[in-house]
Design a protein around this motif. Sequence first.
Motif, PDB file in Angstrom:
ATOM      1  N   LEU A  74       0.827  -1.204   0.000  1.00 30.48           N
ATOM      2  CA  LEU A  74       0.000   0.000   0.000  1.00 30.48           C
ATOM      3  C   LEU A  74       0.861   1.253   0.000  1.00 30.48           C
ATOM      4  N   ALA A  75       1.897   1.302   0.819  1.00 27.50           N
ATOM      5  CA  ALA A  75       2.781   2.471   0.873  1.00 27.50           C
ATOM      6  C   ALA A  75       3.429   2.706  -0.495  1.00 27.50           C
ATOM      7  N   TRP A  76       3.861   1.644  -1.151  1.00 27.19           N
ATOM      8  CA  TRP A  76       4.490   1.782  -2.459  1.00 27.19           C
ATOM      9  C   TRP A  76       3.489   2.316  -3.487  1.00 27.19           C
ATOM     10  N   VAL A  77       2.264   1.771  -3.497  1.00 30.86           N
ATOM     11  CA  VAL A  77       1.252   2.226  -4.453  1.00 30.86           C
ATOM     12  C   VAL A  77       0.862   3.671  -4.150  1.00 30.86           C
ATOM     13  N   ARG A  78       0.749   4.027  -2.881  1.00 32.52           N
ATOM     14  CA  ARG A  78       0.435   5.429  -2.513  1.00 32.52           C
ATOM     15  C   ARG A  78       1.456   6.381  -3.125  1.00 32.52           C
ATOM     16  N   LYS A  79       2.730   5.996  -3.092  1.00 35.06           N
ATOM     17  CA  LYS A  79       3.802   6.851  -3.599  1.00 35.06           C
ATOM     18  C   LYS A  79       3.828   6.868  -5.121  1.00 35.06           C
ATOM     19  N   ASN A  80       3.653   5.702  -5.746  1.00 30.84           N
ATOM     20  CA  ASN A  80       3.862   5.575  -7.178  1.00 30.84           C
ATOM     21  C   ASN A  80       2.610   5.663  -8.037  1.00 30.84           C
ATOM     22  N   SER A  81       1.460   5.421  -7.469  1.00 33.60           N
ATOM     23  CA  SER A  81       0.213   5.452  -8.236  1.00 33.60           C
ATOM     24  C   SER A  81      -0.952   5.791  -7.313  1.00 33.60           C
ATOM     25  N   PRO A  82      -0.927   6.975  -6.710  1.00 31.64           N
ATOM     26  CA  PRO A  82      -1.925   7.317  -5.688  1.00 31.64           C
ATOM     27  C   PRO A  82      -3.372   7.278  -6.179  1.00 31.64           C
ATOM     28  N   HIS A  83      -3.594   7.474  -7.477  1.00 33.14           N
ATOM     29  CA  HIS A  83      -4.975   7.421  -7.979  1.00 33.14           C
ATOM     30  C   HIS A  83      -5.548   6.001  -7.920  1.00 33.14           C
ATOM     31  N   ASN A  84      -4.712   5.005  -7.663  1.00 34.35           N
ATOM     32  CA  ASN A  84      -5.185   3.631  -7.525  1.00 34.35           C
ATOM     33  C   ASN A  84      -5.373   3.221  -6.073  1.00 34.35           C
ATOM     34  N   SER A  86      -7.841   3.818  -2.854  1.00 34.79           N
ATOM     35  CA  SER A  86      -9.127   4.380  -2.439  1.00 34.79           C
ATOM     36  C   SER A  86      -9.124   4.458  -0.922  1.00 34.79           C
ATOM     37  N   ILE A  87      -9.694   5.522  -0.419  1.00 38.41           N
ATOM     38  CA  ILE A  87      -9.732   5.724   1.024  1.00 38.41           C
ATOM     39  C   ILE A  87     -11.188   5.671   1.465  1.00 38.41           C
ATOM     40  N   ARG A  88     -11.458   4.743   2.347  1.00 38.94           N
ATOM     41  CA  ARG A  88     -12.765   4.591   2.967  1.00 38.94           C
ATOM     42  C   ARG A  88     -12.475   4.456   4.442  1.00 38.94           C
ATOM     43  N   LEU A  89     -13.265   3.691   5.133  1.00 32.02           N
ATOM     44  CA  LEU A  89     -12.917   3.407   6.516  1.00 32.02           C
ATOM     45  C   LEU A  89     -11.603   2.641   6.566  1.00 32.02           C
ATOM     46  N   VAL A  90     -11.319   1.942   5.478  1.00 33.68           N
ATOM     47  CA  VAL A  90     -10.080   1.188   5.339  1.00 33.68           C
ATOM     48  C   VAL A  90      -9.386   1.695   4.084  1.00 33.68           C
ATOM     49  N   THR A  91      -8.105   1.940   4.189  1.00 37.70           N
ATOM     50  CA  THR A  91      -7.350   2.355   3.022  1.00 37.70           C
ATOM     51  C   THR A  91      -6.788   1.112   2.357  1.00 37.70           C
ATOM     52  N   GLU A  92      -7.058   0.988   1.073  1.00 34.97           N
ATOM     53  CA  GLU A  92      -6.598  -0.193   0.361  1.00 34.97           C
ATOM     54  C   GLU A  92      -6.285   0.151  -1.083  1.00 34.97           C
ATOM     55  N   VAL A  93      -5.494  -0.673  -1.700  1.00 31.32           N
ATOM     56  CA  VAL A  93      -5.191  -0.527  -3.114  1.00 31.32           C
ATOM     57  C   VAL A  93      -6.393  -1.046  -3.892  1.00 31.32           C
ATOM     58  N   ARG A  94      -6.745  -0.355  -4.944  1.00 32.77           N
ATOM     59  CA  ARG A  94      -7.871  -0.808  -5.755  1.00 32.77           C
ATOM     60  C   ARG A  94      -7.597  -2.229  -6.247  1.00 32.77           C
ATOM     61  N   PRO A  95      -8.562  -3.123  -6.086  1.00 32.12           N
ATOM     62  CA  PRO A  95      -8.351  -4.518  -6.477  1.00 32.12           C
ATOM     63  C   PRO A  95      -7.927  -4.694  -7.934  1.00 32.12           C
ATOM     64  N   ALA A  96      -8.502  -3.918  -8.853  1.00 25.28           N
ATOM     65  CA  ALA A  96      -8.145  -4.055 -10.272  1.00 25.28           C
ATOM     66  C   ALA A  96      -6.673  -3.704 -10.494  1.00 25.28           C
ATOM     67  N   TYR A  97      -6.178  -2.694  -9.776  1.00 25.51           N
ATOM     68  CA  TYR A  97      -4.780  -2.307  -9.904  1.00 25.51           C
ATOM     69  C   TYR A  97      -3.872  -3.388  -9.322  1.00 25.51           C
ATOM     70  N   THR A  98      -4.263  -3.919  -8.172  1.00 30.70           N
ATOM     71  CA  THR A  98      -3.487  -5.007  -7.571  1.00 30.70           C
ATOM     72  C   THR A  98      -3.406  -6.181  -8.539  1.00 30.70           C
ATOM     73  N   THR A  99      -4.532  -6.554  -9.119  1.00 31.47           N
ATOM     74  CA  THR A  99      -4.577  -7.665 -10.066  1.00 31.47           C
ATOM     75  C   THR A  99      -3.654  -7.403 -11.250  1.00 31.47           C
ATOM     76  N   ALA A 100      -3.717  -6.181 -11.805  1.00 34.27           N
ATOM     77  CA  ALA A 100      -2.885  -5.836 -12.960  1.00 34.27           C
ATOM     78  C   ALA A 100      -1.403  -5.860 -12.601  1.00 34.27           C
ATOM     79  N   LEU A 101      -1.041  -5.280 -11.454  1.00 29.20           N
ATOM     80  CA  LEU A 101       0.364  -5.268 -11.039  1.00 29.20           C
ATOM     81  C   LEU A 101       0.881  -6.679 -10.785  1.00 29.20           C
ATOM     82  N   LEU A 102       0.087  -7.490 -10.067  1.00 27.67           N
ATOM     83  CA  LEU A 102       0.520  -8.863  -9.783  1.00 27.67           C
ATOM     84  C   LEU A 102       0.677  -9.659 -11.078  1.00 27.67           C
TER      85      LEU A 102
END
Length: 175
Positions: A74-84, A86-102
Amino acid sequence: MDLQALAIEEAALKSLADAVNDRLKEVKQTMQEALVETGASRVDAKLPDGTKVATISRSDAKPAAVVTDPDAFLAWVRKNSPHNVSIRLVTEVRPAYTTALLAEMTAVGAAVVADKETGVVEDVPGVEIRATRSLTHSVRPTKDGRERIAAAWRDGELGHLNLPQIAPASAKEAS
């Protein structure tokens, strides 16, 4: 409908299925170990007369990128691709972005990504390339393999195998 007949038939079939499944687990484990030990990827199953009734094929574990440290990722994605992110009650990387990166990291076989504009390759913390499934193998009967095995069983041709047998209890066991 004879409820008692159904009850004993179901109980008998359950007992037989349990005995067969227990032995199947043992044989499957031994087969997997033998495939790994010998390096064989395929073995034909043949009846005593040489008739092929199935093929056993080894499936190796396939490495894939998996997130092992969600906070570091999450810290890496926040720095390198913050638009991916999403901040809600829980901060998480967008699943589609995670899938694409993996998928991208799996394709190159390393937990790295290349910046599309600069070409700079960067390690992605919190991600490792790991086997995502265990070694296994499959059994694929031939077109008539099941029927031939059943006939061989009925005809007593498989007596040399260590298959579960239901035998009457000896006098000693009965007492």
